[in-house]
Design a protein around this motif. Structure first.
Motif, PDB file in Angstrom:
ATOM      1  N   TYR A  70       0.848  -1.030   0.068  1.00 23.89           N
ATOM      2  CA  TYR A  70      -0.379   0.118  -0.535  1.00 23.89           C
ATOM      3  C   TYR A  70       1.109   1.463  -0.175  1.00 23.89           C
ATOM      4  N   GLN A 133      -6.514   2.857   5.126  1.00 22.44           N
ATOM      5  CA  GLN A 133      -7.273   3.003   4.167  1.00 22.44           C
ATOM      6  C   GLN A 133      -8.732   4.115   3.854  1.00 22.44           C
ATOM      7  N   GLN A 136      -8.128   8.178   5.790  1.00 21.00           N
ATOM      8  CA  GLN A 136      -7.396   8.625   4.978  1.00 21.00           C
ATOM      9  C   GLN A 136      -6.281   9.725   5.616  1.00 21.00           C
TER      10      GLN A 136
END
Length: 402
Positions: A70, A133, A136
């Motif tokens: 990621y 995720q 944010q």
């Protein structure tokens, strides 16, 4: 940054743990349903759905590694989370109170083979990335997931990961293993060896017409026990790892063919499980074992032995001042309002080889450290959720320092 904890979904981490436990991933040669492939495929598909970049690499046929990352899109460090897909055999199913692959929930626990070691922690790492995720929250660098095969065997998965260059850009690693969320900054090293003594077959009624390898093996084992005591006296009891050890495990004679009570065998074999602690040099220890065999040969012209080291895993030690340790410690305090407990891993993990590759490692995760490989293996759900929170917050704490 602490907001990320609120994005951890308890139902999600429980559901994923149960799905992973329900996929048997005991390595059984020649059994298509008995290796890591199915669980690796499941995880790879899930990570793709999350939008991660996923690489699927077969180490040997049917035994893949899954690698995913990621990327924040901003330059910075790389933090690795490592959790293996394989589990040990369930053993005698009659010794279980629960289906070993049923992932039953009872009394706030998930029961099943791998729930503790280490599919619960694999689920926690994945769900921690999901929480980041959703939050944010900006960070720099990337989170790398290494989900290898064969941690319970010869660790071919992590060796392949390193051999292909994946470890080259990693700045630190969190090894996801059942350690009750203690911060394990050291672990024992391991050497696996085979010791053989050679003799000459003879009738049990006339043993002097042959050479008995069993009595020679007995002398060697006693001498190795004396070496173990010497090392224990020299090093003392390690505060986190306990005592070093030299343990004969398998003893077999004859090595080939059928054993008979009235036959002196021609060969005897024992395996040695040697566990080392900081302060021991594996090369020196090997030379001391070889010296024992040489001394026994000088005392007995019929003594013939061969020592073969088949696997070597160095002990590890990571400073409390390392950034990754500091990040996890800080995150633990934030989540639990307690001081972290520092400890050591009594066995070896895949982190052994990452440490050898020059990567600072920390081992932590959910699960009673005494439960792995037992019947009725379990993980406490509350602790598993805490682990997911710890992984998520630790990643941000480490990567925001970049």
């Amino acid at each position: 940054m602490n907001r990320v904890v609120s994005f951890v979904d308890e139902q999600e981490v429980v559901a994923l743990t149960r799905e992973l436990v329900r996929i048997p991933s005991v390595y059984r040669p020649g059994c298509p349903d008995g290796n890591e492939e199915r669980v690796a495929n499941y995880v790879a598909d899930l990570l793709r759905e999350m939008g991660l970049t996923v690489i699927y690499e077969e180490v040997v046929p049917g035994r893949p590694n899954v690698i995913a990352y990621y990327d924040s899109g901003r330059p910075g460090k790389t933090l690795l989370f490592e959790a293996h897909t394989d589990v040990v055999t369930e053993g005698d199913r009659d010794s279980w109170s629960y289906d070993p692959f049923g992932a039953c929930i009872e009394r706030g626990r998930i029961y099943g083979r791998g729930s503790c070691d280490t599919k619960g922690n694999l689920a926690a790492a994945i769900c921690a990335v999901k929480a980041i995720q959703r939050s944010q929250i900006a960070f720099a660098g990337k989170i790398l997931l290494c989900i290898p095969c064969d941690e319970e065997g010869m660790m071919i998965g992590i060796k392949d990961f390193i051999r292909r260059g994946w470890a080259d850009g990693v700045d630190a690693a969190i090894i996801c293993e059942p350690e009750e969320n203690q911060l394990c900054i050291t672990q024992k090293g391991a050497m696996r060896a085979i010791l053989r003594t050679y003799g000459k077959m003879a009738h049990g009624a006339m043993p002097l017409t042959g050479i008995n390898p069993n009595t020679r093996m007995a002398r060697a084992i006693v001498a190795l026990e004396e070496l173990e005591k010497k090392e224990m006296a020299r090093l003392g009891k390690h505060p986190m790892l306990g005592w070093p050890s030299i343990t004969p495990t398998i003893l077999q004679a004859p090595v080939k063919g059928d054993a008979q009570i009235n036959v002196v065998p021609d060969q005897c074999m024992t395996t040695l499980d040697i566990r080392t602690v900081p302060g021991q040099d594996h090369g020196v220890l090997c030379r001391e074992m070889e010296a024992i065999l040489e001394r026994l040969a000088q005392q007995d012209p019929h003594f013939k032995a061969l020592l073969e080291v088949i696997e070597e895993r160095p002990w590890t030690l990571t400073s409390e001042q390392e950034d990754v340790v500091q990040a996890v410690a800080q995150s633990y305090r934030e989540i639990t309002k307690k001081e972290p407990v520092y400890n050591g891993v009594p066995g070896a993990t895949d982190g052994t080889f990452l440490h050898k590759a020059g990567i600072p490692i920390l081992t932590t995760g959910a699960g009673d450290r005494h439960i792995p490989h037992h019947a009725d293996e379990y993980v406490d759900i509350d602790e598993l959720v805490e682990t997911t929170q710890l992984f998520a917050l630790s990643a941000l704490a480490y990567l925001q320092k970049t």
